[in-house]
Design an enzyme around this catalytic site. Structure first.
Site, PDB file in Angstrom:
ATOM      1  N   HIS A   1      -0.736 -13.259  -8.314  1.00 21.72           N
ATOM      2  CA  HIS A   1      -1.083 -11.939  -7.781  1.00 21.72           C
ATOM      3  C   HIS A   1      -2.295 -11.422  -8.535  1.00 21.72           C
ATOM      4  O   HIS A   1      -2.402 -11.593  -9.747  1.00 21.72           O
ATOM      5  CB  HIS A   1       0.097 -10.975  -7.954  1.00 21.72           C
ATOM      6  CG  HIS A   1      -0.296  -9.536  -7.886  1.00 21.72           C
ATOM      7  ND1 HIS A   1      -0.446  -8.751  -9.013  1.00 21.72           N
ATOM      8  CD2 HIS A   1      -0.594  -8.724  -6.823  1.00 21.72           C
ATOM      9  CE1 HIS A   1      -0.799  -7.530  -8.656  1.00 21.72           C
ATOM     10  NE2 HIS A   1      -0.904  -7.485  -7.353  1.00 21.72           N
TER      11      HIS A   1
ATOM     12  N   ARG B   1      -1.356   0.624   6.499  1.00 19.22           N
ATOM     13  CA  ARG B   1      -0.974  -0.348   7.535  1.00 19.22           C
ATOM     14  C   ARG B   1       0.148  -1.234   6.994  1.00 19.22           C
ATOM     15  O   ARG B   1      -0.056  -2.040   6.091  1.00 19.22           O
ATOM     16  CB  ARG B   1      -2.199  -1.187   7.905  1.00 19.22           C
ATOM     17  CG  ARG B   1      -1.967  -2.150   9.062  1.00 19.22           C
ATOM     18  CD  ARG B   1      -3.298  -2.753   9.490  1.00 19.22           C
ATOM     19  NE  ARG B   1      -3.164  -3.619  10.640  1.00 19.22           N
ATOM     20  CZ  ARG B   1      -3.055  -4.945  10.563  1.00 19.22           C
ATOM     21  NH1 ARG B   1      -3.063  -5.555   9.394  1.00 19.22           N
ATOM     22  NH2 ARG B   1      -2.955  -5.667  11.670  1.00 19.22           N
TER      23      ARG B   1
ATOM     24  N   GLY C   1       0.628   6.328   4.358  1.00 17.52           N
ATOM     25  CA  GLY C   1       0.515   5.984   5.766  1.00 17.52           C
ATOM     26  C   GLY C   1      -0.354   4.772   6.006  1.00 17.52           C
ATOM     27  O   GLY C   1      -1.023   4.674   7.045  1.00 17.52           O
TER      28      GLY C   1
END
Length: 307
Positions: free
Chosen positions: A104, A267, A265
């Site tokens: 990561h 995607r 909010g």
């Protein structure tokens, strides 16, 4: 402060890493550009069922909003309610071979805009506030000291030009951050992690952030090349799926990037592309003593100075 330069770097970093993944894996990376109704957008690059990577996501996003979500203002409650811009490049690569570790990496930039001013006098603290964050970490399923030393040595090399105190501080921060408190165990073997970086100045912080992003391939690709052809069977795949469950738990419970994306909010498909494709959970399972699986817990999932 030059937000446009940060965006240009992040877009370029995504493009370079996608090319490196395609060269390493042999499969094509799919590109999906999207727009956010509240402001901003990004590009999600994915690989599924590749030659090496069972799933991988390389995301760039630049989003705007009217108020910082709680995950971004938790460390600075005085910024709550400010409008913001957030841009970042993040990746997670989940190999099929259990002997190749998951990796990561994330580098990001936040800008909290000045609060609203009255017509007669400026608001207190009216100047915009910026900061950088990021890091990279490694999550093996079967540990190799050679790989762990290489990854941490590359992290140390990336930070060395900025002073001797950065690596030990960011290494310890990574160990502390990527820790599943409810399990009392680390997610993997760590790397480096930093957040709220704004000192001594913009150029130094931006340069350090670039150093982390630019060293990802050097830290990870040699490990992939060493382990990609290691033979494995159902036992190893089963243990990999079990340990991937820890990855899912961390991302959904603790990860600030995931929480920020969902709270702002963002995607959903792009946020959750970091999750592995196949996962298993078992009730109260422990590896048998003396097995390679037990060795992961005893020798690698412990706080340790690798370099």
């Amino acid at each position: 402060m030059n937000a446009a330069a940060v965006r240009q770097y992040l877009v370029g970093l995504q493009s370079r890493i996608v090319s490196q993944i395609e060269a390493l894996d042999g499969a094509a990376v799919e590109r999906d550009s999207w727009q956010r109704p509240e402001g901003g957008g990004g590009t999600t690059c994915t690989i599924e069922e590749g030659g090496i990577f069972e799933r991988g996501g390389v995301n760039f996003s630049h989003v705007l909003g009217s108020a910082l979500p709680p995950s971004a203002s938790a460390a600075r409650p005085e910024l709550a309610g400010r409008g913001f811009e957030a841009m970042g490049m993040s990746l997670v690569l989940h190999p099929r071979n259990p002997y190749v570790p998951t990796v990561h990496m994330n580098v990001r930039f936040f800008l909290a805009h000045a609060p609203e001013q009255s017509a007669r006098r400026p608001a207190a603290g009216a100047e915009p506030i910026w900061w950088f964050g990021g890091g990279m970490d490694l999550t093996p399923y079967y540990g190799f000291e050679e790989d762990a030393i290489h990854f941490h040595a590359t992290c140390k090399k990336a930070l060395a030009p900025f002073g001797p105190d950065y690596h030990p501080r960011f290494k310890e921060w990574c160990d502390r951050y990527f820790f599943l408190k409810h399990r009392h165990e680390p997610r993997g073997i760590g790397g480096v992690f930093f957040d709220d970086l704004l000192e001594p100045d913009f150029e130094t912080c931006f340069s350090l952030t670039r150093a982390v992003g630019d060293h990802l391939a050097e830290a990870y690709v040699p490990i992939v090349e060493r382990r990609r052809n290691h033979s494995f069977g159902e036992r190893e795949r089963d243990f990999q799926a079990y340990r991937r469950g820890r990855y899912v738990e961390f991302n959904l419970v603790y990860d600030r990037g995931t929480l920020f994306g969902l709270q702002s909010g963002g995607r959903t498909e792009s946020i959750l592309v970091s999750l592995p494709p196949l996962v298993k959970w078992r009730y109260d399972w422990e590896p048998e003593p003396g097995t390679p699986e037990a060795r992961l817990y005893e020798e690698f999932l412990v706080a340790r100075d690798w370099v």
